[in-house]
Design an enzyme around this catalytic site. Structure first.
Site, mmCIF file in Angstrom:
data_model
loop_
_atom_site.group_PDB
_atom_site.id
_atom_site.type_symbol
_atom_site.label_atom_id
_atom_site.label_comp_id
_atom_site.label_asym_id
_atom_site.label_seq_id
_atom_site.Cartn_x
_atom_site.Cartn_y
_atom_site.Cartn_z
ATOM 1 N N HIS A 22 11.684 -123.068 -37.127
ATOM 2 C CA HIS A 22 12.264 -122.365 -38.277
ATOM 3 C C HIS A 22 13.368 -123.194 -38.922
ATOM 4 O O HIS A 22 13.363 -123.408 -40.147
ATOM 5 C CB HIS A 22 12.815 -121.014 -37.820
ATOM 6 C CG HIS A 22 13.405 -120.197 -38.924
ATOM 7 N ND1 HIS A 22 12.671 -119.287 -39.649
ATOM 8 C CD2 HIS A 22 14.673 -120.161 -39.445
ATOM 9 C CE1 HIS A 22 13.438 -118.723 -40.565
ATOM 10 N NE2 HIS A 22 14.665 -119.235 -40.453
ATOM 11 N N GLU A 23 14.304 -123.659 -38.115
ATOM 12 C CA GLU A 23 15.434 -124.405 -38.665
ATOM 13 C C GLU A 23 15.007 -125.772 -39.187
ATOM 14 O O GLU A 23 15.586 -126.271 -40.159
ATOM 15 C CB GLU A 23 16.534 -124.565 -37.598
ATOM 16 C CG GLU A 23 17.121 -123.255 -37.098
ATOM 17 C CD GLU A 23 17.691 -122.393 -38.220
ATOM 18 O OE1 GLU A 23 18.096 -122.941 -39.255
ATOM 19 O OE2 GLU A 23 17.706 -121.151 -38.055
ATOM 20 N N HIS A 26 14.053 -125.452 -42.825
ATOM 21 C CA HIS A 26 15.210 -125.527 -43.718
ATOM 22 C C HIS A 26 15.707 -126.972 -43.836
ATOM 23 O O HIS A 26 15.985 -127.459 -44.941
ATOM 24 C CB HIS A 26 16.355 -124.660 -43.174
ATOM 25 C CG HIS A 26 16.086 -123.191 -43.188
ATOM 26 N ND1 HIS A 26 15.639 -122.514 -44.298
ATOM 27 C CD2 HIS A 26 16.238 -122.243 -42.211
ATOM 28 C CE1 HIS A 26 15.522 -121.225 -44.025
ATOM 29 N NE2 HIS A 26 15.863 -121.035 -42.760
#
Length: 450
Positions: A22-23, A26
């Site tokens: 997920h990170e 980003h």
């Protein structure tokens, strides 16, 4: 204690993988959009390990493994020099900020596709959805669903295992009927119409199948002992793996469940068990230990598990797919999980599904531990499911989540000016309170299940 440590380890592994994915979404898009990334952290709190890359980004693995974050240069948080003005997140066009924020959930969805594709390439062994029993006076019984019916489709959606059936049932919440295509015990195709007007999942941990009155087929449970617990009442009595239980206090029982009923009703009471071992009949004295069940009743526990008969070979199916077909199937399954997740959120809001079915970190930890125990394929399936749920959850329009940020940026895109800082701050406080309340409620559900 061993089970706790196993579940904890599996939980940290699963959450670590999904948070990193997920990170990284980003992080990767932020770099591509020309934003300076100050820190990439997996976990919160005190750093356990940290290092820097050539661009000055700090990478951290922190003590508390319950999430992560990507810290970007942002003039709203700290002073930005004139030389780095163009590298700050808040100075990028709103379209780029939307792309950066949306990249986290999208990364989770892409990971689910990859995990499912790997699962399909390795090979998926599944149990065909054959009905075992139908509860009298249930919705399934009213539809004339019968034992040995093989479910082929639900509302024209082809199903190959019980997971497919469960997902199809949950997707049908709020409809008036289910149309099941089945193959009966005589191999004849039949249509069963299950009327589900007013059907809700309003009881904690009662799965859709059970609430409709369907029990999946399972091989018969024998009275032969397959496991004996260490330091249990059974071990102290001399019961061994392979023993066949015949009678209790001279009274024969017909099946395993009758035996369990006698044991539960006899806490700390000496019982004479007749067992068959190596063509001999032995009498052993066992005293079931006392425990308290979930309803507060005092019950007896012996510490043995039975052997189940083998699955009929025609009920087990193993499917292998090539790389291209696996990717296509992974994409289709991921889309089904995304739509189902949003449907479930809607059903929670309308009361079709009880909030008692929400699960938190403890439930996820148990699920992770169980999936790891079943092997790589089960663990990949679990990771894909949780990854999709994580992505969908982060898209909810709560200001502390990615979805909340996206909501503000979309409003900014439409209004041609950003939402005021006062409004954003108020939204973040309310969102944090709602998120904390939701987390606490899910934890309370987890504790109630223990």
């Amino acid at each position: 204690m061993l089970a706790f440590l196993w579940n904890l380890g599996a939980f940290i592994l699963a959450l670590g993988i999904l948070v990193t994915v997920h990170e990284y979404g980003h992080f990767w898009v932020a770099r591509k959009a020309g934003v300076k990334v100050l820190r990439f952290s997996i976990g919160f709190g005190k750093p356990l390990i940290k290092w820097y890359d050539k661009l000055g980004t700090e990478y951290v693995i922190a003590l508390i493994p319950l999430g992560g974050y990507v810290k970007m240069l942002d003039g709203r948080v700290e002073e930005v020099s004139a030389q780095e003005h163009h590298l700050a997140f808040n100075n990028k066009p709103v379209s780029r900020r939307i792309a950066i924020v949306a990249a986290g959930p999208i990364a989770n969805f892409l990971f689910a596709i990859i995990a499912l594709a790997a699962m399909y390439m390795i090979g998926v062994q599944s149990v065909k959805p054959v009905v075992g029993e139908v509860t009298p006076a249930s919705r399934a019984a009213a539809a004339n669903l019968s034992s040995q019916d093989l479910i082929l489709s639900v509302n024209e959606q082809v199903v190959t295992d019980w997971q497919d059936v469960n997902f199809a049932l949950m997707a049908a919440l709020g409809e008036s009927q289910l149309v099941l295509k089945v193959k009966d015990a005589h191999n004849a195709l039949q249509i069963r119409q299950v009327y589900i007007q007013g059907w809700k999942l309003d009881q904690q941990d009662v799965p859709p199948l059970q609430s409709l009155g369907i029990t999946p087929f399972r091989p018969a449970i024998t009275t032969e002992v397959a496991q004996v617990g260490s330091q249990s009442a059974a071990e102290q009595a001399g019961i061994m793996v392979g023993d066949r239980l015949l009678a209790v206090n001279g009274e024969a029982f017909s099946d395993w469940f009758d035996f369990v009923k006698v044991i539960k009703n006899s806490p700390e009471q000496p019982l004479t068990l007749q067992v068959a071992r190596n063509n001999q009949t032995l009498d052993l004295v066992a005293t079931p230990s006392a425990q308290t069940d979930n309803d507060g009743n005092r019950i007896g526990v012996l510490g043995v598990a039975p052997r189940m008969e083998n699955w009929p070979t025609e009920y087990i199916e193993t499917r292998h797919y090539g790389p291209l077909d696996s990717i296509v199937l992974g994409g289709q399954k991921t889309w089904e999980l995304i739509t189902l997740s949003f449907d479930m959120i809607g059903n929670l809001l309308t009361g079709q599904v009880s909030v008692k079915n929400l699960s938190g970190p403890v439930g996820i930890a148990v699920g992770a531990g169980n999936s790891v125990s079943y092997g790589l394929v089960a663990f990949l399936s679990f990771l894909a499911l949780i990854s999709v749920n994580l992505g969908v959850f982060n898209l909810l329009p709560l200001p502390v989540l990615d979805g909340g940020h996206l909501m503000y940026y979309i409003i900014e895109l439409i209004r041609k000016k950003p939402v005021s800082e006062k409004t954003q701050e108020l939204g973040f406080k309310l969102g944090a309170m709602l998120l904390l309340a939701l987390t606490c409620f899910a934890l309370m559900n987890d504790v109630a299940r223990l």
